[in-house]
Write a protein that holds these residues in place. Structure first.
Motif, PDB file in Angstrom:
ATOM      1  N   ARG A  33     -15.566   3.276  13.769  1.00  0.00           N
ATOM      2  CA  ARG A  33     -14.357   4.092  13.585  1.00  0.00           C
ATOM      3  C   ARG A  33     -13.138   3.336  14.144  1.00  0.00           C
ATOM      4  O   ARG A  33     -12.056   3.384  13.563  1.00  0.00           O
ATOM      5  CB  ARG A  33     -14.549   5.462  14.260  1.00  0.00           C
ATOM      6  N   ASN A  75       7.007   9.636   8.861  1.00  0.00           N
ATOM      7  CA  ASN A  75       6.479  10.949   9.237  1.00  0.00           C
ATOM      8  C   ASN A  75       6.072  10.962  10.721  1.00  0.00           C
ATOM      9  O   ASN A  75       6.475  11.836  11.491  1.00  0.00           O
ATOM     10  CB  ASN A  75       5.276  11.238   8.323  1.00  0.00           C
ATOM     11  N   LYS A  77      -6.944  -0.495  11.924  1.00  0.00           N
ATOM     12  CA  LYS A  77      -6.359  -0.907  10.630  1.00  0.00           C
ATOM     13  C   LYS A  77      -5.144  -0.033  10.342  1.00  0.00           C
ATOM     14  O   LYS A  77      -4.104  -0.506   9.880  1.00  0.00           O
ATOM     15  CB  LYS A  77      -7.399  -0.796   9.515  1.00  0.00           C
ATOM     16  N   GLU A  88       0.821  -1.218   0.000  1.00  0.00           N
ATOM     17  CA  GLU A  88       0.000   0.000   0.000  1.00  0.00           C
ATOM     18  C   GLU A  88       0.855   1.269   0.000  1.00  0.00           C
ATOM     19  O   GLU A  88       1.682   1.461   0.902  1.00  0.00           O
ATOM     20  CB  GLU A  88      -0.920   0.001   1.233  1.00  0.00           C
ATOM     21  N   ASN A 109      -1.367  -1.251   9.779  1.00  0.00           N
ATOM     22  CA  ASN A 109      -0.648  -0.977   8.520  1.00  0.00           C
ATOM     23  C   ASN A 109       0.855  -1.099   8.756  1.00  0.00           C
ATOM     24  O   ASN A 109       1.581  -1.713   7.973  1.00  0.00           O
ATOM     25  CB  ASN A 109      -0.890   0.478   8.075  1.00  0.00           C
ATOM     26  N   ARG A 148      -0.063  22.725  11.039  1.00  0.00           N
ATOM     27  CA  ARG A 148      -0.318  22.398   9.629  1.00  0.00           C
ATOM     28  C   ARG A 148      -1.162  23.493   8.996  1.00  0.00           C
ATOM     29  O   ARG A 148      -2.287  23.765   9.462  1.00  0.00           O
ATOM     30  CB  ARG A 148      -1.079  21.065   9.561  1.00  0.00           C
ATOM     31  N   SER A 205       2.051   5.023   0.673  1.00  0.00           N
ATOM     32  CA  SER A 205       1.982   6.001   1.760  1.00  0.00           C
ATOM     33  C   SER A 205       2.129   5.414   3.170  1.00  0.00           C
ATOM     34  O   SER A 205       2.253   6.173   4.125  1.00  0.00           O
ATOM     35  CB  SER A 205       0.741   6.901   1.653  1.00  0.00           C
TER      36      SER A 205
END
Ligand SMILES: CC(C)(COP(=O)([O-])OP(=O)([O-])OC[C@H]1O[C@@H](n2cnc3c(N)ncnc32)[C@H](O)[C@@H]1OP(=O)([O-])[O-])[C@@H](O)C(=O)NCCC(=O)NCCSC(=O)C[C@@](C)(O)CC(=O)[O-]
Ligand SMILES: NC(=O)C1=CN([C@@H]2O[C@H](COP(=O)(O)OP(=O)(O)OC[C@H]3O[C@@H](n4cnc5c(N)ncnc54)[C@H](OP(=O)(O)O)[C@@H]3O)[C@@H](O)[C@H]2O)C=CC1
Length: 422
Positions: free
Chosen positions: A249, A86, A255, A77, A259, A224, A79
Motif C-alpha cells: 500500500r 482540491n 506514488k 495524467e 504525482n 462528504r 485529475s
C-alpha cells in the motif's frame, strides 16, 4: 541497425533522413517531429530528434508558510492537478501548510577499493583538511553560495571504504558542482595514498535535504455525502496508518504523493529521477518501505505531516534553459532552493490528502474517471471539438460500458454524422 553507427555525428537533417529510412514513418509523422524541433533542446541532449510535449496546468489554492502560490504542473495524467488544487483548498481552510526544508547540503562519495581499510582510515584522519582544500580548489566559487561543510569516512565492507564530502550547494541541484570536487579528491587519493578509487559520484540519498510539511484540515472541509468530517478524518488517518505498515500500500500511497511533486519538478526543469530516487530510498531507509506521510485526528481536525528529501534547485542544470521552465519560475515566484523544497512538500501533502479523501469516500474512480473520460475520447480519435460530446455520451452509459470500445463507437458515429451533414 549498422546504418545507425555514428548517428550522433550527423547533422539534424541527415539524422532525420536516416531515421525515416530505417523506420516506416509517414509524412504526417515526420511533420509532427519537425513541428516540435527546437534548436535549444538540441544542445541539451544527444541524438536530438524533437521536443516531446507534455501538458502543463496550474494548481491553485496552495498556501505554504503564509504565502499563496500558483503552481505550474507538467503531467499527462488526468485529475492530478484537480486533486492538488482540491487538497490545497482543504488545507487552506485550516490556515495553510507550514514547511521547513532542512538544508541544501549534498553528500558525495569517493568509493575506494582498499587493501587495508584501517590504513586508509589513518591516512584520512591525517588528511581531512587537505581533502577539503582539494575539493574547494576544484570549484572555488562554491563559497559564494554555500561551501564545504565536512568530510567523513565510512567503512562499507572489508575491502571498500567511502569518503563522504558534504557540500552546501546553494540554490543549485549541485550534482555537477559536487562531482567535479569528488573527482579532484579521487585523483588526490590515487596519487597520495596509492589506492584505487572505484568511483566518485554524489549520493542521491538526500538525507540532508529533508523537508517536513504539516497542515491542519478542519472537519467541515472533509464532510462528504453521508459521512461526517470526523468520520472521513478517521478513515484518512487509518489509510495513512496502513501505508506505514504495509509496503504494497505504501508504494501506491507514495506514488500519489509523487504525482504532484514530480509534476512541479518537471515543470521547473529539475532532475525528477534524482527526486524520485531520494523519495523512495528515504521511504525504505529503515529497511521496511513506508508511506511518506502521516495523518492523525485531533480535537481541531485532521492533522497531516509529510517528511521526505526533495533535492531540487532553482539555478543550474536545465532550470533556465528550457523556455517554459523559465516562465514557470515567474509563475511560481520562488526565490531560493529552500523555498522551492517547501512548496514541493506542500504539493505532496495536498496531493496525498485529496487522493486519500477520494479513496476512503467515493472511491478514486468517481472523480478520476470523470476527468479520465477526456483521455479516453482522445485515445479513440476524437478531435478537440468532439471531446465534450463523446465524454457526455460516455457518461450516460452504465459504468461498465465507459470504455475504449464504446468511445471508438461514439467517435465513429460522430464522424459519420459529420460526413452525412456535409
Ligand atoms: C477529482 C476531484 C478533485 C473532484 O473533487 P470533488 O470534491 O468532487 O470536486 P469539487 O467540484 O467539489 O471541487 C473541489 C475542488 O477541487 C478542485 N477541482 C475539482 N475539479 C477540478 C477540475 N476539473 N479542474 C481543476 N480543479 C478542480 C478545485 O479546486 C475545486 O474547488 P473550486 O475551485 O471549485 O472551489 C477529487 O475527486 C479528487 O481530489 N480526487 C483524487 C484524484 C487523484 O488523486 N488523482 C490522481 C490519480 S490516481 C493516483 O495516481 C494516485 C492514487 C489514488 O493511487 C494514490 C493513492 O492511492 O494514495
Ligand atoms: N546522480 C545525479 O543525480 C546526477 C545528476 N546530474 C545532473 O546535474 C545537473 C545539475 O547539476 P548542478 O551542479 O546543479 O548544475 P550546474 O552544473 O549547472 O551548476 C550550477 C551552477 O550554477 C551557478 N550558480 C549561480 N547561482 C547559484 C546559486 N545561488 N547557488 C548555487 N549555484 C549557483 C554556479 O556556477 P559558478 O560556480 O560558476 O558560479 C554553479 O556551478 C542536472 O542536470 C542533473 O540532471 C549529473 C550527474 C549525476
Amino acid at each position: 541497425m549498422e546504418k545507425m553507427h555514428g548517428f550522433h555525428r550527423k547533422s539534424y537533417a541527415d539524422r532525420l533522413a536516416l531515421l525515416t529510412e530505417v523506420v516506416p514513418l509517414n509524412e504526417t509523422e515526420v511533420n509532427v517531429i519537425k513541428q516540435h524541433y527546437n534548436a535549444v533542446s538540441g544542445d541539451l541532449i544527444e541524438n536530438y530528434l524533437t521536443d516531446y510535449g507534455l501538458p502543463e496546468g496550474i494548481a491553485t489554492n496552495l498556501v505554504v508558510n503564509g504565502q499563496e502560490y500558483l503552481v505550474p504542473m507538467v503531467v499527462e495524467e488526468p485529475s492530478v492537478i484537480a486533486a492538488a488544487s482540491n487538497g490545497a483548498a482543504m488545507l487552506k481552510r485550516g490556515g495553510g501548510i507550514t514547511a521547513h526544508a532542512e538544508s541544501r547540503v549534498l553528500t558525495g562519495e569517493v568509493i575506494i577499493k582498499a587493501d587495508n581499510v584501517l590504513a586508509v582510515q589513518d591516512w584520512f584522519t591525517n588528511h581531512k583538511e587537505a581533502i577539503m582544500k582539494t575539493a574547494l580548489a576544484a570549484h572555488p566559487s562554491i563559497t559564494k553560495y554555500g561551501g564545504i561543510q565536512d568530510v567523513e569516512f565510512n567503512i562499507i565492507d572489508e575491502s571498500h571504504v567511502s569518503l563522504e564530502l558534504f557540500v552546501d550547494v546553494g540554490d543549485a541541484m549541485g550534482a555537477n558542482t559536487l562531482n567535479s570536487m569528488l573527482e579532484a579528491v579521487a585523483d588526490q587519493i590515487e596519487a597520495e595514498l596509492g589506492q584505487q578509487v572505484l568511483m566518485s559520484i554524489l549520493s542521491n540519498f538526500g538525507d540532508h535535504n529533508v523537508v517536513i510539511a504539516t497542515g491542519m484540515v478542519p472537519f467541515a472541509a472533509l464532510q462528504r455525502g453521508e459521512l461526517s468530517g470526523q468520520e472521513v478524518a478517521a478513515r484518512i488517518a487509518e489509510a495513512a496508518d496502513v501505508a506505514n505498515i504495509y509496503p504494497k500500500r505504501a508504494a501506491t500511497h507514495n506514488k500519489g504523493i509523487m504525482n504532484g511533486i514530480d509534476a512541479v519538478v518537471v515543470a521547473t526543469g529539475n532532475d525528477w529521477r534524482a527526486v524520485e530516487s531520494a523519495a523512495h530510498s528515504f521511504a525504505a531507509r529503515k529497511g521496511n518501505y513506508k508511506g511518506l506521510s502521516k495523518w492523525r485526528v485531533t480535537e481541531d481536525g485532521l492533522e497531516g505531516r509529510i517528511r521526505l528529501p526533495i533535492p531540487t534547485g532553482i539555478v543550474g542544470g536545465a532550470t533556465h534553459v528550457l523556455e517554459m521552465s523559465k516562465v514557470n519560475y515567474q509563475i511560481l515566484g520562488i526565490h531560493s532552493a529552500l523555498e522551492m523544497m517547501n512548496v514541493l512538500a506542500g504539493v505532496g501533502l495536498a496531493q496525498n490528502l485529496a487522493a486519500l479523501k477520494a479513496l476512503v469516500t467515493d472511491g478514486i474512480q468517481q472523480g478520476h474517471m470523470r476527468l479520465q473520460l477526456k483521455s479516453l475520447a482522445l485515445t479513440a480519435g476524437a478531435t478537440p471539438t468532439q471531446v465534450t460530446q463523446v465524454v457526455s455520451a460516455l457518461q450516460k452509459l452504465p459504468k461498465h460500458e465507459q470504455d475504449l470500445a464504446h468511445a471508438h463507437q461514439l467517435v465513429a458515429k460522430l464522424k459519420e454524422d459529420e460526413t452525412d451533414g456535409e
